[in-house]
Design an enzyme around this catalytic site. Structure first.
Site, PDB file in Angstrom:
ATOM      1  N   LYS A 179       0.910  -1.081   0.167  1.00 56.44           N
ATOM      2  CA  LYS A 179       0.084   0.141   0.011  1.00 56.44           C
ATOM      3  C   LYS A 179       0.825   1.139  -0.018  1.00 56.44           C
ATOM      4  O   LYS A 179       1.553   1.507   0.924  1.00 56.44           O
ATOM      5  CB  LYS A 179      -0.948   0.080   1.247  1.00 56.44           C
ATOM      6  CG  LYS A 179      -1.639   0.970   1.343  1.00 56.44           C
ATOM      7  CD  LYS A 179      -2.805   1.217   2.602  1.00 56.44           C
ATOM      8  CE  LYS A 179      -3.590   2.359   2.545  1.00 56.44           C
ATOM      9  NZ  LYS A 179      -4.618   2.329   3.813  1.00 56.44           N
ATOM     10  N   ARG A 189     -10.669   9.766   1.916  1.00 58.81           N
ATOM     11  CA  ARG A 189     -10.750  10.425   3.336  1.00 58.81           C
ATOM     12  C   ARG A 189     -12.022  11.481   3.178  1.00 58.81           C
ATOM     13  O   ARG A 189     -12.296  11.550   4.619  1.00 58.81           O
ATOM     14  CB  ARG A 189      -9.303  11.221   3.430  1.00 58.81           C
ATOM     15  CG  ARG A 189      -8.112  10.153   3.507  1.00 58.81           C
ATOM     16  CD  ARG A 189      -6.880  10.763   3.428  1.00 58.81           C
ATOM     17  NE  ARG A 189      -5.919   9.892   3.447  1.00 58.81           N
ATOM     18  CZ  ARG A 189      -4.469  10.239   3.080  1.00 58.81           C
ATOM     19  NH1 ARG A 189      -4.262  11.133   2.921  1.00 58.81           N
ATOM     20  NH2 ARG A 189      -3.743   8.786   3.110  1.00 58.81           N
ATOM     21  N   LYS A 205       1.189   9.589   5.875  1.00 54.87           N
ATOM     22  CA  LYS A 205       1.087   8.533   6.323  1.00 54.87           C
ATOM     23  C   LYS A 205       2.275   7.659   5.821  1.00 54.87           C
ATOM     24  O   LYS A 205       2.589   6.502   5.526  1.00 54.87           O
ATOM     25  CB  LYS A 205       0.060   7.715   5.645  1.00 54.87           C
ATOM     26  CG  LYS A 205      -1.211   8.358   6.404  1.00 54.87           C
ATOM     27  CD  LYS A 205      -2.566   7.708   6.106  1.00 54.87           C
ATOM     28  CE  LYS A 205      -3.749   8.137   6.688  1.00 54.87           C
ATOM     29  NZ  LYS A 205      -4.772   7.095   6.866  1.00 54.87           N
ATOM     30  N   GLU A 221       7.605  -6.759   1.242  1.00 54.82           N
ATOM     31  CA  GLU A 221       6.489  -6.557   2.286  1.00 54.82           C
ATOM     32  C   GLU A 221       5.595  -8.046   1.650  1.00 54.82           C
ATOM     33  O   GLU A 221       4.906  -8.643   2.634  1.00 54.82           O
ATOM     34  CB  GLU A 221       5.730  -5.451   1.609  1.00 54.82           C
ATOM     35  CG  GLU A 221       6.109  -4.046   2.225  1.00 54.82           C
ATOM     36  CD  GLU A 221       6.020  -3.826   3.628  1.00 54.82           C
ATOM     37  OE1 GLU A 221       5.451  -4.710   4.191  1.00 54.82           O
ATOM     38  OE2 GLU A 221       6.629  -2.885   4.079  1.00 54.82           O
ATOM     39  N   LYS A 236      -2.078  -1.574  -3.930  1.00 56.26           N
ATOM     40  CA  LYS A 236      -2.913  -0.276  -3.756  1.00 56.26           C
ATOM     41  C   LYS A 236      -2.114   0.810  -3.956  1.00 56.26           C
ATOM     42  O   LYS A 236      -1.025   1.113  -2.985  1.00 56.26           O
ATOM     43  CB  LYS A 236      -3.771  -0.304  -2.377  1.00 56.26           C
ATOM     44  CG  LYS A 236      -4.662   0.928  -2.075  1.00 56.26           C
ATOM     45  CD  LYS A 236      -5.145   0.695  -1.052  1.00 56.26           C
ATOM     46  CE  LYS A 236      -5.912   1.914  -0.340  1.00 56.26           C
ATOM     47  NZ  LYS A 236      -6.396   1.720   0.951  1.00 56.26           N
ATOM     48  N   SER A 262      -9.992   5.717  -4.766  1.00 48.76           N
ATOM     49  CA  SER A 262     -11.277   6.689  -4.803  1.00 48.76           C
ATOM     50  C   SER A 262     -10.550   7.618  -5.876  1.00 48.76           C
ATOM     51  O   SER A 262     -11.583   8.278  -6.681  1.00 48.76           O
ATOM     52  CB  SER A 262     -11.523   7.436  -3.478  1.00 48.76           C
ATOM     53  OG  SER A 262     -10.142   7.917  -2.895  1.00 48.76           O
ATOM     54  N   TYR A 301     -14.910   1.145  -6.943  1.00 46.91           N
ATOM     55  CA  TYR A 301     -15.888   2.036  -6.772  1.00 46.91           C
ATOM     56  C   TYR A 301     -16.907   1.738  -8.037  1.00 46.91           C
ATOM     57  O   TYR A 301     -18.042   1.988  -7.973  1.00 46.91           O
ATOM     58  CB  TYR A 301     -15.907   3.299  -6.452  1.00 46.91           C
ATOM     59  CG  TYR A 301     -14.880   3.620  -5.109  1.00 46.91           C
ATOM     60  CD1 TYR A 301     -15.595   3.364  -4.066  1.00 46.91           C
ATOM     61  CD2 TYR A 301     -13.531   3.602  -4.962  1.00 46.91           C
ATOM     62  CE1 TYR A 301     -14.976   3.321  -2.704  1.00 46.91           C
ATOM     63  CE2 TYR A 301     -12.855   3.532  -4.127  1.00 46.91           C
ATOM     64  CZ  TYR A 301     -13.346   3.479  -2.774  1.00 46.91           C
ATOM     65  OH  TYR A 301     -12.869   3.444  -1.647  1.00 46.91           O
TER      66      TYR A 301
HETATM   67  C1  PBG Z   1      -7.028   3.951   5.372  1.00 44.66           C
HETATM   68  C2  PBG Z   1      -7.523   3.429   4.129  1.00 44.66           C
HETATM   69  C3  PBG Z   1      -7.335   4.594   3.124  1.00 44.66           C
HETATM   70  C4  PBG Z   1      -7.984   3.796   2.101  1.00 44.66           C
HETATM   71  C5  PBG Z   1      -8.297   2.582   2.014  1.00 44.66           C
HETATM   72  N1  PBG Z   1      -8.247   2.518   3.691  1.00 44.66           N
HETATM   73  C6  PBG Z   1      -6.926   5.527   2.816  1.00 44.66           C
HETATM   74  C7  PBG Z   1      -5.517   6.071   3.864  1.00 44.66           C
HETATM   75  O1  PBG Z   1      -4.603   5.357   3.598  1.00 44.66           O
HETATM   76  O2  PBG Z   1      -5.539   7.295   4.231  1.00 44.66           O
HETATM   77  C8  PBG Z   1      -8.103   4.398   0.667  1.00 44.66           C
HETATM   78  C9  PBG Z   1      -8.905   4.040  -0.468  1.00 44.66           C
HETATM   79  C10 PBG Z   1      -9.549   4.640  -1.508  1.00 44.66           C
HETATM   80  O3  PBG Z   1      -8.844   5.733  -1.650  1.00 44.66           O
HETATM   81  O4  PBG Z   1     -10.372   4.214  -2.250  1.00 44.66           O
HETATM   82  N2  PBG Z   1      -6.985   2.666   6.106  1.00 44.66           N
END
Ligand code: PBG
Length: 314
Positions: A179, A189, A205, A221, A236, A262, A301
């Site tokens: 990720k 968010r 993050k 990982e 991701k 997203s 989505y």
């Molecule tokens: C956080 C989380 C995030 C997403 C899924 N789980 C965002 C982040 O790491 O701040 C993002 C998914 C998306 O953008 O569709 N645990």
């Protein structure tokens, strides 16, 4: 006849944002997606099943008054996420539930874990302890898979161990293995309310999510998560990390999931709204590319809309 890859509804998992409210709440940065009231969740899952989509990833929109620095609401046995899981398991038992394991919907600062005393970074090991408890509640509520999306080190092993001890041997782990610290998560968010608050420091993050510059690190990982007991590995975002999906596909025999996040969804909608891109055609091409790269399943989505068009074409 000779097409090497296909995208079928069974390959798709629909992320669903759940709300306590009584009406669907549209999300401006995710056109066509609304937060689903808990009372309408099972009906939505039943509808998706009819379209051939058997998996949902649930994300709660937690009331801001319930958020704290340490995200204790995550461990409230009657919190929204756990009620949502029970509701779906009870009313549409055929739906495969992927439940998110991370603290960001519950923390005031929006980080995925508990911060250190200086507030400068997430405390990895204290966070893992909280995630283990969260995973136990989640399995107990009936989730088929727990999906740690937090990127703490060692969490897959700790979760697997605790689940087995508690006899949840059949609860799977979908590990967010690679990720990345991506700028494509913005609309998500907004949807769960974990974005940086006005006036607050920008939330980065990058100490726990991966550097977009790194490819070998993803392989590392993935090996760790596999050894620790993951059942599915996830990459991701998807579209900007197709090489990583391909790498993992070639280095593991585990199923690979990819999350078309997203921002990937929002950008196609935005361009289509301006009349610059054809939404359906670009959507289909991106999903096919993710499958071609080697993903078995895609969180997207677009899942429901894709499946509707798919069944209309048949
Ligand atoms: C956080 C989380 C995030 C997403 C899924 N789980 C965002 C982040 O790491 O701040 C993002 C998914 C998306 O953008 O569709 N645990």
């Amino acid at each position: 006849m000779l097409a090497e890859n296909t995208v079928e509804p069974r390959h798709l998992i629909q992320p669903i944002f759940v709300t306590e409210g009584s009406e669907p709440e549209p999300i401006a940065s995710l056109p066509g997606i609304s937060r689903t009231p808990l009372s309408q969740l099972a009906a939505k899952c039943a509808e998706l099943q009819l379209l051939g989509i058997h998996g949902v990833a649930l994300f709660p929109k937690v009331d801001p008054t319930r958020k704290t620095a340490e995200g204790a609401e995550a461990l409230n046995p009657s919190n929204l996420a756990l009620r949502a899981i029970r509701e779906v398991k009870q009313k549409t038992p055929g739906t495969v539930i992927f439940a998110d394991i991370a603290l960001d919907p519950y923390t005031t600062h929006g980080h995925d874990g508990i911060l250190n005393d200086e507030g400068t970074d997430v405390d990895n090991d204290r966070t893992v302890e909280a995630l283990v408890k969260m995973a136990l509640f989640t399995a107990q509520a009936g989730a088929d898979f727990v999906a740690p999306s937090d990127m703490m080190d060692g969490r897959v092993k700790a979760i697997r161990h605790a689940l087995d001890l508690a006899n949840h041997t059949r609860t799977g782990i979908l590990a967010y293995s690679a990720k990345y610290a991506s700028a494509f998560y913005g609309p998500f968010r907004d949807a769960v309310g974990s974005a940086r608050k006005p006036g607050a420091a920008p939330i980065s993050k990058a100490t726990y999510q991966m550097d977009p510059a790194n490819r070998r690190e993803a392989a590392r990982e993935a090996i760790l998560d596999t050894e620790e007991g993951a059942d599915i590995l996830m990459v991701k975002p998807a579209g900007t990390y197709l090489d990583i999906i391909r790498d993992l596909r070639e280095s593991t025999s585990l199923p690979i999931a990819a999350y078309q996040v997203s921002g990937e969804y929002a950008q196609l909608h935005a361009a289509a709204e301006k009349g610059w891109l054809d939404l359906g055609a670009t959507r289909d091409e991106t999903l096919l590319a993710i499958r071609r790269a080697g993903a078995d399943v895609i969180l997207t989505y677009f899942a429901e809309a894709y499946a509707r068009d798919f069944s209309a074409k048949k």
